[in-house]
Design an enzyme around this catalytic site. Structure first.
Site, PDB file in Angstrom:
ATOM      1  CB  CYS A 176      -0.861  -0.031   1.251  1.00  0.00           C
ATOM      2  SG  CYS A 176      -1.847   1.425   1.482  1.00  0.00           S
ATOM      3  N   PRO A 177       0.713   2.249  -0.840  1.00  0.00           N
ATOM      4  CG  PRO A 177       0.781   4.457  -1.599  1.00  0.00           C
ATOM      5  CD  PRO A 177       1.573   3.442  -0.832  1.00  0.00           C
TER       6      PRO A 177
END
Lengths: 80, 391
Positions: free
Chosen positions: A17-18
């Site tokens: 993430c991200p």
């Protein structure tokens, strides 16, 4: 990112993430209505992010599959 | 002697050049500019009137044995192992390291070039940061819209640093009560990585900063002072602080699939070898590695490549440690790696002091003399696979 006539493969495996949602946003920027984006990811957070993204943008999640740690999300671009 | 060509003279290229043994390597650095900018300073030029010597001559930062040449690289042939320059010179190499960084490209978004020319930004250049500072000085209340216009960004915390420092500035000048501060982002949350977002989101709420998520800038209408997103939203502004999209250096590669659509070099994320090449590597922002584009990455990658070129095994683990100024004299670090998600690290005064201290030792750090200190720091702050709170 691998693009062939209206179908884009976005390989975000190994990116936490991200990464996956970043890669999806880049693919969306380059897409047009009718295109299909196939997103591969290993970060489990991608499912919630893609759901929120689709709800916001009005695009269609065709399928979400998970096998052997790989998450595959198929998205049809219905709104640009 | 191994003929080693380093293309680009930013922090990654400079650290690498200084790390290689002069008895083993014949090092040539090709750089389109001899002015080496301490890039993190642009934030403080724009928001805090910082005016110090933020540009130094690249020659003064390099070890004497490094051959520094001023020329612009136009093409790189990974098959023939040659690099061609604008002045018409062809450089053969045994080893190549691409350290060309990335730069802003306002042409990707309609209306951004003219908006950027007028208001500036804090990622492109000193001149642009000074332009933004000038407009912040002239601001007398209204709406400031601030955010990144595309998902690829240099220094991931920097958009939030900008909005938090703007808030601080407006409070200091007694303008906060008559100003709206809108932060826009293409991500689902204010900070892209969830653990750090848990720290940041309450801060924004506490300071009355409005947030628009999933806001991927499609176009700007400067006449009507409006930013439109691909997702269908819009923001009207009095002062726009828009971080432009970024692209890699405009260099032609052979084979052409060594770079992606935005000219970022495709490389193995661990060995940093450029796709399809055994003897060519990439360090820093120039690559498309799935890690943050920030100085710390360039530093660590340069060390890995120096080890590999010297015949020692080494791999890059995607480590980040991005300083994050949250305003009011506090700061934190965004720490993660390929295998360890970003950790939740609350802002403190000590971390802010560490960021400030780094600004003072940056130039020395390029020489590699502080590597033992950094090694200890990275070891002590290494993220664990199972994310845990760290303060």
């Amino acid at each position: 990112m691998n693009q062939t006539s209206g179908r884009t493969l976005v390989d975000s495996r190994g990116s936490s993430c991200p990464g996956p949602i970043t890669d999806l946003a880049i693919a969306y920027r380059r897409s047009k209505v009718g295109d299909v984006i196939e997103l591969w990811a290993t970060d489990p957070g991608v499912k919630a992010d893609v759901n929120a993204w689709a709800a916001k943008t009005g695009n269609e999640i065709v399928s979400v599959d998970e096998a052997g740690g790989k998450i595959t999300v198929i998205i049809r671009i219905t709104k640009r | 002697m191994k003929r080693t060509l380093i293309v680009g003279g930013g922090s990654g290229g400079t650290i690498l050049a200084n790390s290689l043994d002069r008895h083993e390597f014949e090092i040539t650095m090709l750089s389109s500019s001899f002015g080496h900018l301490f890039q993190p300073a642009l934030l403080y030029v724009a928001f805090s009137h910082a005016r110090a010597r933020f540009v130094r001559d690249e020659r003064s930062l390099l070890a004497r044995h490094v051959n520094l040449l001023h020329d612009e690289v136009t093409s790189i042939n990974l098959k023939n192992k040659t690099v061609a320059t604008k002045s018409g010179v062809l450089f053969p190499y045994d080893y190549l390291v691409v350290a060309t960084g990335m730069h802003t490209d306002t042409s990707q978004i309609p209306g951004l070039s003219e908006t950027n020319a007028e208001f500036g930004d804090y990622h492109s250049s000193l001149a642009k940061a000074e332009r933004l500072s000038y407009h912040l000085d002239g601001f007398r209340g209204g709406t400031i819209a601030i955010g990144q216009s595309s998902p690829i960004i240099k220094c991931p915390p920097s958009p939030l640093e900008g909005v938090l420092l703007t808030d601080q500035l407006l409070r200091k000048r007694g303008l906060r009560e008559i100003s709206r501060l809108i932060y826009f982002t293409p991500y689902p949350r204010p900070y892209s990585a969830e653990p750090m977002n848990e720290v940041v989101e309450p801060l924004l709420e506490e300071r009355g900063i409005e947030v628009m998520t999933f806001f991927d800038v499609e176009r700007i209408d400067p006449a009507n002072k409006t930013i439109f997103s691909i997702e269908g939203d819009k923001i009207e502004y009095d002062l726009p602080i828009i971080i432009p999209p970024f692209v890699g250096a405009n260099i032609t590669y052979e084979p052409s699939d060594a770079v992606d659509e935005d000219h970022f070099v495709i490389a193995d994320k661990s060995t940093l070898r450029i796709k399809g090449a055994e003897d060519a590597f990439v360090v820093g922002d120039a690559s498309n590695l799935p890690t943050s584009k920030a100085g710390v990455g360039a530093h660590l990658q340069a060390k890995v490549v120096a080890q590999l070129l010297s015949g020692h095994p080494a791999t890059f683990d995607g480590r980040t440690s991005c300083p994050f100024d949250t305003g009011d004299g506090r700061g934190t670090f965004v720490i993660g790696s390929y295998d360890a998600p970003v950790i939740k690290a609350r802002p403190t005064r000590i971390k802010h002091l560490m960021k400030t201290a780094f600004q003072r030792i940056y130039w020395i750090s390029l020489r590699g003399t502080l590597n033992p200190v950094f090694d200890v720091y990275f070891k002590l702050t290494a993220p664990k696979k199972a994310a845990a709170a760290s303060d």
